[in-house]
Design an enzyme around this catalytic site. Structure first.
Site, short mmCIF file in Angstrom:
data_model
loop_
_atom_site.label_atom_id
_atom_site.label_comp_id
_atom_site.label_asym_id
_atom_site.label_seq_id
_atom_site.Cartn_x
_atom_site.Cartn_y
_atom_site.Cartn_z
N CYS A 134 -30.62 39.30 -21.77
CA CYS A 134 -30.44 40.73 -22.07
C CYS A 134 -31.29 41.21 -23.23
O CYS A 134 -31.44 42.41 -23.44
CB CYS A 134 -28.97 41.03 -22.31
SG CYS A 134 -27.91 40.52 -20.95
N HIS A 177 -28.58 47.66 -26.19
CA HIS A 177 -28.33 47.02 -24.90
C HIS A 177 -26.99 47.53 -24.37
O HIS A 177 -26.00 47.57 -25.11
CB HIS A 177 -28.31 45.50 -25.07
CG HIS A 177 -27.83 44.78 -23.85
ND1 HIS A 177 -28.29 45.08 -22.59
CD2 HIS A 177 -26.91 43.79 -23.70
CE1 HIS A 177 -27.69 44.29 -21.72
NE2 HIS A 177 -26.84 43.51 -22.36
N ASN A 208 -23.93 46.72 -16.97
CA ASN A 208 -24.87 45.93 -17.76
C ASN A 208 -26.00 45.46 -16.83
O ASN A 208 -25.77 44.63 -15.95
CB ASN A 208 -24.13 44.74 -18.37
CG ASN A 208 -25.03 43.84 -19.20
OD1 ASN A 208 -26.25 43.97 -19.16
ND2 ASN A 208 -24.42 42.94 -19.93
N1 ACO Z 1 -9.44 43.43 -14.25
C1 ACO Z 1 -8.18 43.23 -14.70
N2 ACO Z 1 -7.84 42.28 -15.59
C2 ACO Z 1 -8.84 41.51 -16.06
C3 ACO Z 1 -10.17 41.66 -15.64
C4 ACO Z 1 -10.45 42.67 -14.69
N3 ACO Z 1 -11.70 42.90 -14.23
N4 ACO Z 1 -10.93 40.75 -16.28
C5 ACO Z 1 -10.09 40.04 -17.09
N5 ACO Z 1 -8.84 40.50 -16.95
C6 ACO Z 1 -7.65 40.03 -17.63
C7 ACO Z 1 -7.73 38.59 -18.06
O1 ACO Z 1 -7.43 37.72 -17.00
C8 ACO Z 1 -6.68 38.51 -19.14
O2 ACO Z 1 -5.42 38.41 -18.54
P1 ACO Z 1 -4.25 37.51 -19.21
O3 ACO Z 1 -3.99 38.13 -20.55
O4 ACO Z 1 -3.14 37.65 -18.24
O5 ACO Z 1 -4.83 36.14 -19.31
C9 ACO Z 1 -6.77 39.91 -19.79
O6 ACO Z 1 -7.47 40.75 -18.84
C10 ACO Z 1 -7.53 39.91 -21.09
O7 ACO Z 1 -8.74 39.17 -20.92
P2 ACO Z 1 -9.76 39.00 -22.09
O8 ACO Z 1 -10.90 38.17 -21.61
O9 ACO Z 1 -9.02 38.57 -23.31
O10 ACO Z 1 -10.23 40.51 -22.27
P3 ACO Z 1 -11.15 41.12 -23.37
O11 ACO Z 1 -10.46 42.23 -24.03
O12 ACO Z 1 -11.81 40.07 -24.21
O13 ACO Z 1 -12.28 41.78 -22.49
C11 ACO Z 1 -14.55 41.44 -21.86
C12 ACO Z 1 -13.12 40.97 -21.69
C13 ACO Z 1 -14.68 42.87 -21.37
C14 ACO Z 1 -15.48 40.55 -21.05
C15 ACO Z 1 -14.88 41.38 -23.34
O14 ACO Z 1 -14.60 40.11 -23.88
C16 ACO Z 1 -16.30 41.70 -23.61
O15 ACO Z 1 -16.73 42.80 -23.40
N6 ACO Z 1 -17.08 40.75 -24.12
C17 ACO Z 1 -18.44 40.98 -24.41
C18 ACO Z 1 -19.15 40.40 -23.34
C19 ACO Z 1 -20.20 41.29 -22.80
O16 ACO Z 1 -20.33 42.45 -23.04
N7 ACO Z 1 -20.94 40.61 -22.01
C20 ACO Z 1 -22.00 41.19 -21.36
C21 ACO Z 1 -23.01 40.24 -21.54
S1 ACO Z 1 -23.62 40.35 -23.16
C22 ACO Z 1 -25.03 40.48 -22.76
O17 ACO Z 1 -25.37 41.33 -22.01
C23 ACO Z 1 -25.69 39.51 -23.25
#
Ligand code: ACO
Length: 325
Positions: A119, A252, A282
């Protein structure tokens, strides 16, 4: 005096198939995977993304974006003397997507190569093109981010497959006496290679490993917020400027919460941040030039504006470019 490298045209391309969150939720439900529009919007800010049809490659999206950038700059393809494509979803193992793109654009003989920094790829590519223009090795460069990330998604993993989309963005970068790119900064730290990866490879005529995207979302989030502030401050200091001099932050487009956090740390109001993640998801290396082109076409970014571009991604990689548009 060394020339500046200045953006003289921008372009972008999105495949026609648009999937709203409701479409994604329905797609996942067919596999018995639960998700919701509310969860996706609240945690990421994403409302829709585009997916390329079978048989459409990164070079196809890149070619459309490049044609628009060339038209915007009123430059003929034959004048291009350098092509750099940032992609993690190349058309083939080799040749490079840049070489394939060169042929699609009808350009002969100029150097063309890919950059792999996930990215952050567009920031790396812009940094390299800037250096080659400053040293006189090139005068008219196409710098492109192009991705078909939909090909890497595990549709049984709801925490990653809802985040990504396909697209391309391009800029034409030309040698100029007026600024121009003012400062660049790029980094990598391979200790974190496993928090965001596609752990597969080709050997003996087979794909080995598991070539689907895997991410520790919270680890990526924490690291991204930290390094994006650092790299922004580095380029501002290099150019002798402060965040108050920035007209537009173009980060990004991974997650609205990462963008809000970066803006807050830099004390920039959100109305100075270009946000397209809601409509594109993304798109990895494509996200910054895609967002840039959309803001230019909407008349929001004007000639003379100071832009702060920032990328972060797998590797772990990160970096920033400060420029006068
Ligand atoms: N729909 C519904 N529920 C979901 C989904 C979904 N699509 N995805 C995950 N959940 C659930 C999980 O299973 C978990 O459930 P549980 O509590 O019963 O176990 C709950 O939601 C919380 O999951 P977390 O992973 O703790 O959620 P978080 O608030 O951390 O959000 C996310 C996840 C959006 C991926 C976040 O961590 C994030 O944005 N991270 C940054 C990563 C990013 O932006 N990556 C892109 C790549 S970076 C780049 O481009 C290099």
């Amino acid at each position: 005096m060394r020339p500046y490298a200045r953006i003289t045209g921008t372009g972008s391309s999105l495949p026609p198939q648009r999937l709203s969150n409701a479409d994604m939720v329905a797609l996942l439900a067919q596999r018995g995977v639960a998700s919701s529009d509310d969860w996706i919007v609240e945690r990421t800010g994403i409302r829709a993304r585009h997916f390329a049809a079978d048989g459409v490659y990164a070079s196809d999206l890149a070619a459309q974006a490049c044609r628009s950038a060339l038209a915007a700059a009123a430059v003929e393809p034959q004048q291009v003397d350098l092509i750099i494509v940032a992609t993690s979803t190349p058309d083939m193992v080799f040749p490079s997507t840049a070489a394939i793109l060169q042929h699609k654009l009808g350009i002969a003989a100029c150097p063309a190569f890919d950059v792999q920094a996930v990215c952050s790829g567009f920031i790396y590519a812009l940094t390299l093109a800037n250096a080659l223009i400053q040293t006189g090795s090139a005068r008219t460069a196409l710098v492109v981010g192009a991705e078909v990330f939909s090909r890497l998604l595990d549709f049984n993993d709801r925490s990653t497959c809802v985040l990504f989309g396909d697209g391309a963005g391009a800029v034409l970068l030309q040698a100029s006496e007026t600024p121009g790119i003012l400062a660049t900064d790029i980094h990598a730290d391979g200790r974190y290679s496993d928090i965001l990866c596609v752990p597969g490879h080709v050997a003996g005529g087979q794909v080995l490993g598991r070539p689907l995207l895997k991410m520790d979302g919270q680890a990526v989030f924490r690291l991204a917020v930290e390094v994006l502030e650092d790299t922004a401050r580095t380029v501002l200091a290099q150019a002798g400027k402060t965040a108050a001099d920035v007209d537009w932050l173009i980060p990004h487009q991974a997650n609205i919460r990462i963008m809000q956090s970066t803006a807050k740390k830099l004390k920039l109001p959100m109305d100075k941040v270009v946000v397209t993640v809601d409509q594109h998801g993304n798109t990895s290396a494509a996200s910054i030039p895609l967002a840039l082109d959309h803001a230019v076409c909407a008349g929001r970014i004007q000639p003379g504006d100071t832009l702060l571009l920032e990328g972060v991604g797998g590797g772990f990689t990160w970096g920033a470019v400060l420029l006068d548009f």
